[in-house]
Design a protein around this motif. Structure first.
Motif, PDB file in Angstrom:
ATOM      1  N   THR A 171       0.843  -1.194   0.000  1.00  0.00           N
ATOM      2  CA  THR A 171       0.000   0.000   0.000  1.00  0.00           C
ATOM      3  C   THR A 171       0.879   1.245   0.000  1.00  0.00           C
ATOM      4  O   THR A 171       1.605   1.512   0.960  1.00  0.00           O
ATOM      5  N   THR A 172       0.789   2.015  -1.084  1.00  0.00           N
ATOM      6  CA  THR A 172       1.694   3.143  -1.283  1.00  0.00           C
ATOM      7  C   THR A 172       1.585   4.181  -0.181  1.00  0.00           C
ATOM      8  O   THR A 172       2.571   4.865   0.139  1.00  0.00           O
ATOM      9  N   ALA A 173       0.416   4.315   0.432  1.00  0.00           N
ATOM     10  CA  ALA A 173       0.246   5.308   1.486  1.00  0.00           C
ATOM     11  C   ALA A 173       1.226   5.091   2.636  1.00  0.00           C
ATOM     12  O   ALA A 173       1.663   6.061   3.281  1.00  0.00           O
ATOM     13  N   HIS A 174       1.571   3.847   2.894  1.00  0.00           N
ATOM     14  CA  HIS A 174       2.538   3.568   3.958  1.00  0.00           C
ATOM     15  C   HIS A 174       3.932   4.043   3.553  1.00  0.00           C
ATOM     16  O   HIS A 174       4.676   4.599   4.379  1.00  0.00           O
ATOM     17  N   ALA A 175       4.308   3.815   2.313  1.00  0.00           N
ATOM     18  CA  ALA A 175       5.601   4.305   1.832  1.00  0.00           C
ATOM     19  C   ALA A 175       5.651   5.819   1.911  1.00  0.00           C
ATOM     20  O   ALA A 175       6.662   6.410   2.328  1.00  0.00           O
ATOM     21  N   THR A 176       4.561   6.456   1.512  1.00  0.00           N
ATOM     22  CA  THR A 176       4.486   7.917   1.552  1.00  0.00           C
ATOM     23  C   THR A 176       4.657   8.439   2.962  1.00  0.00           C
ATOM     24  O   THR A 176       5.372   9.420   3.209  1.00  0.00           O
ATOM     25  N   LYS A 177       4.019   7.777   3.926  1.00  0.00           N
ATOM     26  CA  LYS A 177       4.116   8.219   5.324  1.00  0.00           C
ATOM     27  C   LYS A 177       5.535   8.035   5.852  1.00  0.00           C
ATOM     28  O   LYS A 177       6.084   8.937   6.506  1.00  0.00           O
ATOM     29  N   ALA A 178       6.138   6.874   5.604  1.00  0.00           N
ATOM     30  CA  ALA A 178       7.498   6.629   6.077  1.00  0.00           C
ATOM     31  C   ALA A 178       8.458   7.669   5.514  1.00  0.00           C
ATOM     32  O   ALA A 178       9.295   8.234   6.242  1.00  0.00           O
TER      33      ALA A 178
END
Length: 387
Positions: free
Chosen positions: A132-139
């Motif tokens: 899920t790209t949103a997790h990469a974005t948050k990190a």
């Protein structure tokens, strides 16, 4: 002065097999293959790094994904604990970044940094486990934010902040550097993150220190060395693990497993154990077997501490760190088991075939392992380290 040697701890007799003799390095080719590198002796310097290589290599990520997909225990419970944790959410609200952080004096922005480091690491893992790209974005939001803003860590406990929080941030950055979505983290931004570690964190942790201060610095220096591709930083940490006068493994743990902080309290004792285990796991991925140091001294420490914290008597000799001596074992926070046991149990039992009866008994009390206290450890070992 020679370290005291309390009497050996007898093994339980409830049908648990006795420990096997330590397997020689030459007999562990399969374990070396699993790490992606040939194992070296504990003192042999490395010349290049496995990436990602702070706690989790790519095959470890794939193992977790496979276990999650199979929907079987204990991994399912471990996954549920991890994915529902507050720091694993892509909707996590970043607390920083801040230009300065103080631990131990004013406490300015201290809470903000360790919270964000937890969220960066756990979202980096969530990205790798879910796609899920949103997790990469948050990190990356957290890593980039602090890398572009933080200029100093101060206070009487600045070294602890730099080591504990820096370790978690380096683990997050290492994962993202090698798995981030294409185009999401530029070369200049990565260099900026390297500079954060080199200019702010490493100058605070590279002096190591006594007992738990030093052991936290060891794991942090190893993680930062891997992320920065700097063998000199990494090797300095390994040398401290083996040789430092106040924080080497054989100084913080006696041959029976008694810890220099066993007479202080059980929280700091487990902090030392967990930190040294995390250092050993990084080294294992990089092809070095620090777990085996001094005839598996780390396991002796876990067995002694687990046995005592499960309500049993253990022998105690007057001992302590370079700065403090304790006349008796401490009951402070006895029985409050930290989530640091799965990693060590799985290494010695699954990789090496060595029994860990008291460590396993502790695991049975807290499985699935959940979040650590504040930012002290990675936690969640049931998911992350069960083989």
């Amino acid at each position: 002065m020679a370290e005291p040697q309390p009497p050996a701890i007898p093994e339980p007799t409830s049908g648990i097999p006795s420990r096997r003799r330590f397997l020689q390095i030459t007999a562990v080719g399969s374990a070396a293959a699993a790490t992606g590198a040939a194992l070296t002796s504990e003192a042999h310097a490395i010349t290049s790094f496995i990436h990602p290589g702070v706690l989790h290599k790519l095959s470890d990520i794939q193992r977790m994904k496979t276990r999650i997909a199979a929907n079987t225990e204990p991994w399912l419970s471990g996954w549920n604990a991890f994915r529902t944790d507050q720091y694993s959410q892509s909707t996590y609200t970043m607390k920083g970044p801040r230009a300065t952080v103080d631990r131990g004096t004013t406490e300015a922005n201290n809470w903000e940094l360790w919270n964000d480091c937890n969220a960066a690491y756990q979202n980096a893992l969530m990205w790798n486990l879910t796609g899920t790209t949103a997790h990469a974005t948050k990190a990356l939001q957290i890593i980039k934010g602090w890398s572009s803003t933080l200029t100093s860590i101060t206070g009487k406990d600045a070294q602890l902040a730099a080591s504990i929080y820096g370790f978690k941030l380096a683990a997050a950055a290492e994962l993202m550097r090698y798995t981030a979505p294409s185009g999401s983290w530029s070369a200049s931004e990565i260099t900026q993150t390297e500079n954060l570690f080199r200019n702010i964190f490493i100058p605070l942790v590279n002096t190591f220190g006594d007992a738990g201060w030093g052991t936290n610095c060891i794991k942090a220096m190893m993680a930062m060395g891997v992320f920065c591709n700097d063998t000199s930083v990494y090797d300095a940490a390994v040398n401290a693990f083996n040789q430092h006068s106040c924080c080497r493994l054989t100084r913080v743990l006696s041959s029976t497993g008694q810890c220099v902080d066993s007479g202080r309290d059980q929280a700091h004792t487990q902090l030392i154990l967990g930190s040294m285990a995390e250092a050993c796991e990084i080294a294992w991925i990089q092809g070095q077997d620090l777990y085996a140091t001094a005839s598996n001294r780390l396991l002796a420490g876990f067995e002694y501490t687990a046995k005592y914290n499960l309500g049993n008597d253990v022998p105690y000799a007057v001992w302590g760190s370079c700065q403090a001596t304790f006349n008796s074992i401490s009951t402070v926070e006895r029985g409050k088991l930290r989530p640091v046991y799965e990693m060590v149990h799985n290494h010695y039992v699954k990789r090496r075939g060595i029994a860990t009866p008291w460590t396993y008994a502790a695991i049975q009390q807290i499985r699935p392992e959940g979040a650590a206290f504040q930012c002290d450890h990675v936690g969640f070992g049931t998911l992350l380290f069960t083989l």
